[in-house]
Design an enzyme around this catalytic site. Structure first.
Site, PDB file in Angstrom:
ATOM      1  N   THR A   1      -3.485  11.367 -15.149  1.00 29.33           N
ATOM      2  CA  THR A   1      -4.773  11.434 -15.842  1.00 29.33           C
ATOM      3  C   THR A   1      -5.908  11.446 -14.812  1.00 29.33           C
ATOM      4  OG1 THR A   1      -3.853  10.284 -17.745  1.00 29.33           O
ATOM      5  CG2 THR A   1      -6.251  10.307 -17.561  1.00 29.33           C
TER       6      THR A   1
ATOM      7  N   CYS B   1      -1.175   8.564 -34.524  1.00 29.30           N
ATOM      8  CA  CYS B   1      -1.626   7.737 -35.645  1.00 29.30           C
ATOM      9  C   CYS B   1      -3.015   7.215 -35.333  1.00 29.30           C
ATOM     10  CB  CYS B   1      -0.691   6.554 -35.832  1.00 29.30           C
ATOM     11  SG  CYS B   1       0.821   7.044 -36.626  1.00 29.30           S
TER      12      CYS B   1
ATOM     13  N   SER C   1       2.697  12.555 -11.770  1.00 27.15           N
ATOM     14  CA  SER C   1       2.738  11.151 -12.139  1.00 27.15           C
ATOM     15  C   SER C   1       4.129  10.601 -11.838  1.00 27.15           C
ATOM     16  CB  SER C   1       2.448  11.023 -13.636  1.00 27.15           C
ATOM     17  OG  SER C   1       2.444   9.675 -14.000  1.00 27.15           O
TER      18      SER C   1
ATOM     19  N   ASN D   1       4.227  18.972 -22.605  1.00 29.75           N
ATOM     20  CA  ASN D   1       4.906  17.691 -22.790  1.00 29.75           C
ATOM     21  C   ASN D   1       5.555  17.555 -24.168  1.00 29.75           C
ATOM     22  OD1 ASN D   1       1.903  17.686 -22.983  1.00 29.75           O
ATOM     23  ND2 ASN D   1       2.285  15.813 -24.152  1.00 29.75           N
TER      24      ASN D   1
ATOM     25  N   GLN E   1       5.058  17.212 -16.129  1.00 29.11           N
ATOM     26  CA  GLN E   1       6.345  17.274 -16.827  1.00 29.11           C
ATOM     27  C   GLN E   1       7.396  18.089 -16.081  1.00 29.11           C
ATOM     28  OE1 GLN E   1       7.415  15.540 -19.322  1.00 29.11           O
ATOM     29  NE2 GLN E   1       5.517  14.610 -20.046  1.00 29.11           N
TER      30      GLN E   1
ATOM     31  N   THR F   1      -8.182   0.695  -2.405  1.00 29.57           N
ATOM     32  CA  THR F   1      -6.997   0.328  -1.617  1.00 29.57           C
ATOM     33  C   THR F   1      -5.763   0.973  -2.231  1.00 29.57           C
ATOM     34  OG1 THR F   1      -8.050  -1.751  -1.053  1.00 29.57           O
ATOM     35  CG2 THR F   1      -5.658  -1.640  -0.757  1.00 29.57           C
TER      36      THR F   1
ATOM     37  N   HIS G   1       5.752   7.978 -12.969  1.00 33.02           N
ATOM     38  CA  HIS G   1       6.594   7.372 -14.006  1.00 33.02           C
ATOM     39  C   HIS G   1       7.327   8.383 -14.878  1.00 33.02           C
ATOM     40  CE1 HIS G   1       4.042   7.596 -17.794  1.00 33.02           C
ATOM     41  NE2 HIS G   1       3.082   7.777 -16.911  1.00 33.02           N
TER      42      HIS G   1
HETATM   43  N1  PMP Z   1      -0.229  15.257 -18.229  1.00 30.74           N
HETATM   44  C1  PMP Z   1       0.918  15.403 -18.900  1.00 30.74           C
HETATM   45  C2  PMP Z   1       1.440  16.780 -19.179  1.00 30.74           C
HETATM   46  C3  PMP Z   1       1.615  14.276 -19.340  1.00 30.74           C
HETATM   47  O1  PMP Z   1       2.750  14.430 -20.024  1.00 30.74           O
HETATM   48  C4  PMP Z   1       1.091  12.983 -19.064  1.00 30.74           C
HETATM   49  C5  PMP Z   1       1.815  11.741 -19.516  1.00 30.74           C
HETATM   50  N2  PMP Z   1       1.959  11.607 -20.899  1.00 30.74           N
HETATM   51  C6  PMP Z   1      -0.113  12.891 -18.355  1.00 30.74           C
HETATM   52  C7  PMP Z   1      -0.736  14.046 -17.947  1.00 30.74           C
HETATM   53  C8  PMP Z   1      -0.731  11.554 -18.034  1.00 30.74           C
HETATM   54  O2  PMP Z   1      -0.065  10.941 -16.966  1.00 30.74           O
HETATM   55  P1  PMP Z   1      -0.377   9.427 -16.563  1.00 30.74           P
HETATM   56  O3  PMP Z   1       0.342   8.571 -17.518  1.00 30.74           O
HETATM   57  O4  PMP Z   1       0.165   9.291 -15.159  1.00 30.74           O
HETATM   58  O5  PMP Z   1      -1.855   9.252 -16.555  1.00 30.74           O
END
Ligand code: PMP
Length: 392
Positions: A75, A326, A202, A154, A182, A239, A204
């Site tokens: 993001t 939702c 990202s 996504n 993705q 940091t 995660h």
């Molecule tokens: N872009 C896409 C295509 C995503 O799937 C996501 C996560 N849902 C994000 C951006 C946001 O990533 P983050 O959780 O690292 O801010």
């Protein structure tokens, strides 16, 4: 998670951190916890860890070390790319082009920009979720500052023609940003060869921790920072999240080693799931004719509301998600499915099943059995009682 028996089919939302990432984070927290900007010994240890991690993440993303800026996630990277590219462009470039199916964070940013006088045009997709290159071609012009198109959607997993759009942008003197969040861990990546100027990631989504990501900025492109400060070569203040970055690097190492096998594994299981579920009466698979990520299956069960479907699945131990959101006013339809031409009713019915490298054949079979047992009767019931039109 409540029980180990849960079948987790929401890997596009987040993935379980791989053990290597957890170990690297713990080590960074326990040993290299000093500030990497400090000039003393412990600080320099943290700095060395950061440099080592940067090299491994850059190698995985296919960019140079100098092109990699660590952020708090995709993001932030998306915001830095779009706001930076708009600011860095001359006043005669006051337009942004974006696909109609970008992540909600980018869509919200587009709305904000419009309020600030930047014109944003959305590039449409077809009924399969494929970006219209013809529309992109007709919208691109020499007053466009930036084109932003995601690598893969996504919700549907549909892949976007990044190289083709990048070539259009380059010919018009515009910058190209790709939200590649993705793609990581599910498809081959290569920033250098992509033709893009900016790419977001990202950790995660590929076995790393939350709260860390990256923006790749092509060499020679000077972007004004989103956050001021001396870190990251004055491109991103604050940091550095050293433990998070250490975990990100470990996840990249692991993904680099297992990617071809992961793609084959997830692809085979997704096909098995898709073949079985699409054979059920009333099931519609989104983007079936498009090129898609190996792990993503977006579908609807008739027009059953996604929340109802997800609740039934969850009761059977299967967790997944929907693109519909939702809110206090009820379920909001998925903007992705609406952009694909779906009705509001169907755009609230889309369910996303997203697999990970750890997904097993037994879990897929349990999902097929649960859908057959619990959703088929609901579908039959809905068919027997068509939607009321308010006429008694
Ligand atoms: N872009 C896409 C295509 C995503 O799937 C996501 C996560 N849902 C994000 C951006 C946001 O990533 P983050 O959780 O690292 O801010």
């Amino acid at each position: 998670m409540s029980s180990t028996a849960t079948v987790y089919l929401d890997h596009n939302a987040t993935t379980r951190p791989v053990p290597e990432a957890v170990a690297a984070m713990v080590q960074a927290l326990q040993q290299d916890w000093a500030n990497p900007s400090s000039t003393h010994g412990p600080g320099q240890d943290a700095r060395r860890l950061l440099a080592h991690a940067r090299g491994r993440v850059a190698a995985f993303l296919g960019c140079s070390v100098a092109e990699l800026v660590f952020t708090s996630g995709a993001t932030e990277a998306n915001h830095m790319a779009v706001l930076g590219a708009v600011k860095a462009s001359g006043r005669d470039r006051d337009r942004v082009l974006m696909s109609a199916v970008e992540h909600p964070g980018l869509q919200a940013l587009a709305q904000r920009l419009q309020g600030e006088g930047v014109k944003v045009d959305l590039i449409p997709v077809d009924a399969q979720g494929r970006l219209s290159l013809a529309a992109a071609r007709s919208l691109i012009a020499d007053n466009v500052a930036l084109v932003s198109v995601m690598g893969a959607n996504n919700e549907t997993g549909v892949l976007m023609p990044v190289a083709e759009v990048a070539a259009l942008a380059r010919a018009a003197g515009a910058r190209m940003h790709v939200d590649a969040t993705q793609l990581a861990g599910k498809a081959a990546l290569g920033f250098a060869a992509s033709g893009a100027d900016l790419m977001s990631f990202s950790a995660h989504k590929l076995g790393g921790p939350k709260g860390v990501g990256a923006l790749v900025v092509r060499k020679g492109l000077a972007l004004p920072p989103l956050l001021s400060g001396r870190q990251e070569r004055v491109r991103r203040g604050g940091t550095e999240n050293v433990p998070g970055i250490a975990g990100f690097a470990a996840a990249c190492d692991r993904a680099a080693a297992t990617l071809p096998a992961d793609i084959e594994h997830m692809g085979a299981l997704r096909r098995r799931l898709e073949d079985a579920l699409s054979a059920l009466p009333g099931v519609h698979v989104y983007g079936r004719e498009a090129e898609r990520l190996c792990n993503t299956l977006c579908l609807r069960f008739g027009s059953l509301d996604a929340e109802q479907v997800l609740m039934k699945l969850q009761r059977a131990g299967i967790v997944a998600s929907s693109g519909a959101a939702c809110s206090a006013g009820g379920t909001q339809p998925s903007h992705v499915l609406l952009a694909m031409g779906e009705s509001e009713l169907n755009a609230k019915a889309g369910v996303r099943l997203s697999l990970g490298p750890e997904t097993t054949a037994a879990e897929i079979d349990a999902t097929i059995a649960a859908a057959t047992e619990h959703l088929l009767p609901l579908l039959a019931q809905a068919e027997a009682q068509p939607v009321s039109l308010g006429v008694s």
